[in-house]
Scaffold this motif. Structure first.
Motif: not given
Length: 91
Positions: A7-15, A86-91
């Motif tokens: 599962k891929i999503g937006q990095h928690k620190n990306a604005i 590091e704009i996206l991350e794997i969960f």
């Protein structure tokens, strides 16, 4: 390397902000600014909730004129690029 069930999503620190159809994404702690075109912006918006490549591929195919094989290749290339930044991350 991405796995099918990741599962891929937006990095928690990306604005991210969307301006005239393009997403501008900032990672302040890394001094990273990324501008994404309209197709990439659609994918970015889809990833506000983590999804698999398969879920993304289906969304892209429903919203753009593209075959599944091309959508899959383009998606994996794009996602790998954003994972590297590091704009996206794997969960």
């Amino acid at each position: 390397m991405l796995k099918e069930k990741d599962k891929i999503g937006q990095h928690k620190n990306a604005i991210g902000r969307i301006i005239e159809g393009n997403a501008f994404i900032v990672l302040p702690e890394k001094n990273v600014l990324c501008k994404i075109d309209e197709t990439g912006t659609f994918i970015w918006q889809q990833l506000n909730i983590p999804k698999t490549i398969e879920e993304l591929k289906m969304a892209v195919c429903e919203n753009f004129v593209v075959d599944e094989k091309t959508a899959y290749k383009d998606l994996t290339d794009f996602i790998e690029l954003l994972l590297d930044k590091e704009i996206l991350e794997i969960f």
